[in-house]
Write a protein that holds these residues in place. Sequence first.
Motif, PDB file in Angstrom:
ATOM      1  N   ASP A   3      19.812  11.031 -40.639  1.00 47.36           N
ATOM      2  CA  ASP A   3      19.598  10.023 -41.669  1.00 47.36           C
ATOM      3  C   ASP A   3      20.204   8.707 -41.171  1.00 47.36           C
ATOM      4  OD1 ASP A   3      19.123   8.720 -44.034  1.00 47.36           O
ATOM      5  OD2 ASP A   3      20.751   9.707 -45.134  1.00 47.36           O
ATOM      6  N   ARG A   5      21.699   6.400 -42.703  1.00 44.96           N
ATOM      7  CA  ARG A   5      22.999   6.131 -43.309  1.00 44.96           C
ATOM      8  C   ARG A   5      24.099   6.911 -42.597  1.00 44.96           C
ATOM      9  NH1 ARG A   5      21.669   7.026 -49.452  1.00 44.96           N
ATOM     10  NH2 ARG A   5      19.870   7.981 -48.562  1.00 44.96           N
ATOM     11  N   ASP A   6      23.807   8.151 -42.196  1.00 49.98           N
ATOM     12  CA  ASP A   6      24.794   8.932 -41.451  1.00 49.98           C
ATOM     13  C   ASP A   6      25.069   8.290 -40.090  1.00 49.98           C
ATOM     14  OD1 ASP A   6      24.986  10.745 -43.494  1.00 49.98           O
ATOM     15  OD2 ASP A   6      23.565  12.169 -42.613  1.00 49.98           O
ATOM     16  N   LEU A   8      24.787   5.089 -39.412  1.00 51.22           N
ATOM     17  CA  LEU A   8      25.568   3.884 -39.681  1.00 51.22           C
ATOM     18  C   LEU A   8      27.025   4.236 -39.974  1.00 51.22           C
ATOM     19  CD1 LEU A   8      25.555   0.828 -40.065  1.00 51.22           C
ATOM     20  CD2 LEU A   8      24.980   1.210 -42.461  1.00 51.22           C
ATOM     21  N   THR A   9      27.253   5.273 -40.741  1.00 49.77           N
ATOM     22  CA  THR A   9      28.612   5.721 -41.057  1.00 49.77           C
ATOM     23  C   THR A   9      29.343   6.147 -39.776  1.00 49.77           C
ATOM     24  OG1 THR A   9      27.876   6.465 -43.237  1.00 49.77           O
ATOM     25  CG2 THR A   9      29.978   7.327 -42.438  1.00 49.77           C
ATOM     26  N   ALA A  10      28.680   6.850 -38.922  1.00 45.32           N
ATOM     27  CA  ALA A  10      29.274   7.293 -37.670  1.00 45.32           C
ATOM     28  C   ALA A  10      29.586   6.092 -36.774  1.00 45.32           C
ATOM     29  CB  ALA A  10      28.344   8.263 -36.953  1.00 45.32           C
ATOM     30  N   VAL A  12      30.167   2.940 -37.741  1.00 44.94           N
ATOM     31  CA  VAL A  12      31.279   2.200 -38.332  1.00 44.94           C
ATOM     32  C   VAL A  12      32.591   2.944 -38.077  1.00 44.94           C
ATOM     33  CG1 VAL A  12      32.308   1.443 -40.518  1.00 44.94           C
ATOM     34  CG2 VAL A  12      29.888   1.014 -40.058  1.00 44.94           C
ATOM     35  N   GLY A  13      32.588   4.252 -38.213  1.00 48.06           N
ATOM     36  CA  GLY A  13      33.790   5.055 -37.942  1.00 48.06           C
ATOM     37  C   GLY A  13      34.229   4.922 -36.498  1.00 48.06           C
TER      38      GLY A  13
END
Length: 96
Positions: A3, A5-6, A8-10, A12-13
Amino acid sequence: MMDPRDLLTAAVGLIVTTLAVALFPTLPGCALPEREVYVQEPVPVPPRPDVPTVAAGELECLSDDAYRALAERDAVLEAHIARLERLIRTTHEDVD
């Protein structure tokens, strides 16, 4: 497929972790404080004073108690001088 969003989250992390690791050593209070190092300079051993000698005949007029007190006083002074010389020599690199 992941996904977005996943992803993007990864990302950013990963960016936050990388920045934290890169900036951590520069944060105030995290570095070790500088220490002042004192170096002891060798203290010179002063020469012993020239003390007058007293002939045995000059001490005959002293009582036994006075003679013992004088001998004890000289022994205590000699021991004190030797102790001070040893203390001074500890400031030298090659202490015997």
